[in-house]
Write a protein that holds these residues in place. Structure first.
Motif, PDB file in Angstrom:
ATOM      1  N   UNK B  49       3.659  -1.423   0.786  1.00 43.07           N
ATOM      2  CA  UNK B  49       4.238  -2.778   0.839  1.00 43.07           C
ATOM      3  C   UNK B  49       3.139  -3.821   1.048  1.00 43.07           C
ATOM      4  N   UNK B  50       2.259  -3.560   2.011  1.00 45.98           N
ATOM      5  CA  UNK B  50       1.162  -4.493   2.291  1.00 45.98           C
ATOM      6  C   UNK B  50       0.225  -4.601   1.092  1.00 45.98           C
ATOM      7  N   UNK B  51      -0.010  -3.453   0.466  1.00 46.40           N
ATOM      8  CA  UNK B  51      -0.891  -3.413  -0.703  1.00 46.40           C
ATOM      9  C   UNK B  51      -0.313  -4.258  -1.832  1.00 46.40           C
ATOM     10  N   UNK B  52       1.005  -4.165  -1.988  1.00 49.94           N
ATOM     11  CA  UNK B  52       1.693  -4.921  -3.023  1.00 49.94           C
ATOM     12  C   UNK B  52       1.529  -6.435  -2.774  1.00 49.94           C
ATOM     13  N   UNK B  53       1.698  -6.838  -1.515  1.00 49.68           N
ATOM     14  CA  UNK B  53       1.528  -8.243  -1.160  1.00 49.68           C
ATOM     15  C   UNK B  53       0.085  -8.680  -1.411  1.00 49.68           C
ATOM     16  N   UNK B  54      -0.827  -7.848  -0.985  1.00 54.12           N
ATOM     17  CA  UNK B  54      -2.259  -8.124  -1.161  1.00 54.12           C
ATOM     18  C   UNK B  54      -2.578  -8.324  -2.643  1.00 54.12           C
ATOM     19  N   UNK B  55      -2.020  -7.425  -3.491  1.00 56.13           N
ATOM     20  CA  UNK B  55      -2.276  -7.486  -4.926  1.00 56.13           C
ATOM     21  C   UNK B  55      -1.815  -8.826  -5.503  1.00 56.13           C
ATOM     22  N   UNK B  63      -9.081  -0.460  -2.036  1.00 62.85           N
ATOM     23  CA  UNK B  63      -9.963  -0.679  -0.904  1.00 62.85           C
ATOM     24  C   UNK B  63      -9.415  -0.154   0.396  1.00 62.85           C
ATOM     25  N   UNK B  64      -8.259   0.532   0.323  1.00 68.71           N
ATOM     26  CA  UNK B  64      -7.701   1.110   1.540  1.00 68.71           C
ATOM     27  C   UNK B  64      -7.826   2.623   1.491  1.00 68.71           C
ATOM     28  N   UNK B  65      -8.043   3.183   2.632  1.00 69.92           N
ATOM     29  CA  UNK B  65      -8.078   4.638   2.718  1.00 69.92           C
ATOM     30  C   UNK B  65      -9.321   5.213   2.060  1.00 69.92           C
ATOM     31  N   UNK B  66      -9.313   6.516   1.883  1.00 67.75           N
ATOM     32  CA  UNK B  66     -10.461   7.217   1.327  1.00 67.75           C
ATOM     33  C   UNK B  66     -10.094   7.665  -0.081  1.00 67.75           C
ATOM     34  N   UNK B  67     -10.665   7.021  -1.071  1.00 69.28           N
ATOM     35  CA  UNK B  67     -10.326   7.310  -2.464  1.00 69.28           C
ATOM     36  C   UNK B  67     -10.599   8.756  -2.816  1.00 69.28           C
ATOM     37  N   UNK B  68      -9.601   9.399  -3.399  1.00 64.84           N
ATOM     38  CA  UNK B  68      -9.779  10.771  -3.880  1.00 64.84           C
ATOM     39  C   UNK B  68     -10.175  11.740  -2.785  1.00 64.84           C
ATOM     40  N   UNK B  69      -9.738  11.488  -1.561  1.00 64.17           N
ATOM     41  CA  UNK B  69     -10.041  12.408  -0.483  1.00 64.17           C
ATOM     42  C   UNK B  69     -11.497  12.368  -0.048  1.00 64.17           C
ATOM     43  N   UNK B  70     -12.126  11.214  -0.206  1.00 59.56           N
ATOM     44  CA  UNK B  70     -13.498  11.066   0.276  1.00 59.56           C
ATOM     45  C   UNK B  70     -14.521  11.783  -0.570  1.00 59.56           C
TER      46      UNK B  70
END
Lengths: 174, 74
Positions: B49-55, B63-70
């Protein structure tokens, strides 16, 4: 005090300072042309496999982890590679770097390997190879020299990479 | 002798001050970081939800979390 005696100690102090703040350059990733670091690692059933024992083969050394998405995609591809090129000239050796071997076993339950899988929970081998991302693979030639380094695994690259490896390996066959 | 003392003080200072510093984990040490519970957001729905608002507000996403499991590969 003799100034010439001070010089090495200055260097030593400088090195100690750099070491304490962690500024000494980290080991760089291996590049094509460099010798592949030796390893002796266990398989799931307690045997050990060493790179030295595979001298004379092309060895595709792949570093993978159960938590790495692209690694999962690469497994069927490596299985196909082993099926196609495996034999007296070529061998796929996948080195698992999970800290918990149980995670790796679960992963292998979902995606059976069909090639040699080794375990290095301590991470000494990926450190020696200077792995900078997961997965990273190295094609080692029969003389123990790295001839190809490939980082990551994307579906779009699978054919081109297999082709590249087949050409490199094929060139060595009598 | 003064230099030696200065050197020793410098080394001790560096050793003490870097005592709390943490080295970034190596690519093969990110197994724990890659676990879903290690994301900053506690709840995946809230994150989406936050990502959607940000977009929509910033015309950018990710830019959130670890892409592809780091993996460091995407």
């Amino acid at each position: 005090m003799n100034p010439s005696l001070l010089r090495p100690s200055r260097h030593a102090i400088a090195a100690a300072l750099l070491a304490t703040v962690g500024l000494l350059p980290a080991a760089h990733a291996l590049e094509a042309g460099q010798p592949a670091p030796a390893f002796i690692l266990p398989t799931a059933d307690g045997k050990t496999v060493s790179l030295a024992a595979l001298r004379g083969h092309y060895v595709y050394v792949d570093f993978w982890a159960s938590w790495c998405g692209p690694c999962k995609q690469s497994f069927p591809w490596m299985k196909a590679l082993q099926a196609k090129l495996g034999g007296p000239h070529f061998e796929v050796v996948a080195i698992n770097v999970d800290e918990q071997q149980a995670d790796a076993r679960r992963f292998l339950g979902d995606a059976p390997a069909g090639f040699t899988v080794l375990f290095d929970a301590r991470g000494a081998t990926p450190a020696a190879y200077g792995v900078e991302g997961m997965p990273t693979s190295f094609l080692v030639d029969p003389d123990g020299k790295v001839v190809l380094v490939h980082q990551s695994f994307k579906d779009s690259e699978r054919d081109a990479l297999a082709q590249k490896i087949a050409v490199l390996v094929g060139g060595a066959q009598p | 002798m003064n230099r030696l003392a200065a050197g020793l003080i410098a080394i001790t200072a560096c050793a003490v001050s870097s005592g709390c510093a943490m080295q970034a984990p190596k690519p093969w040490q990110k197994g724990v970081l890659a676990k879903p519970e290690m994301t900053m957001a506690g709840d995946m729905l809230e994150l989406k939800f936050n990502d959607h608002t940000w977009t929509s507000k910033e015309a950018s996403f990710g830019g959130f979390g670890v892409g592809g499991g780091g993996c460091g590969c995407n």
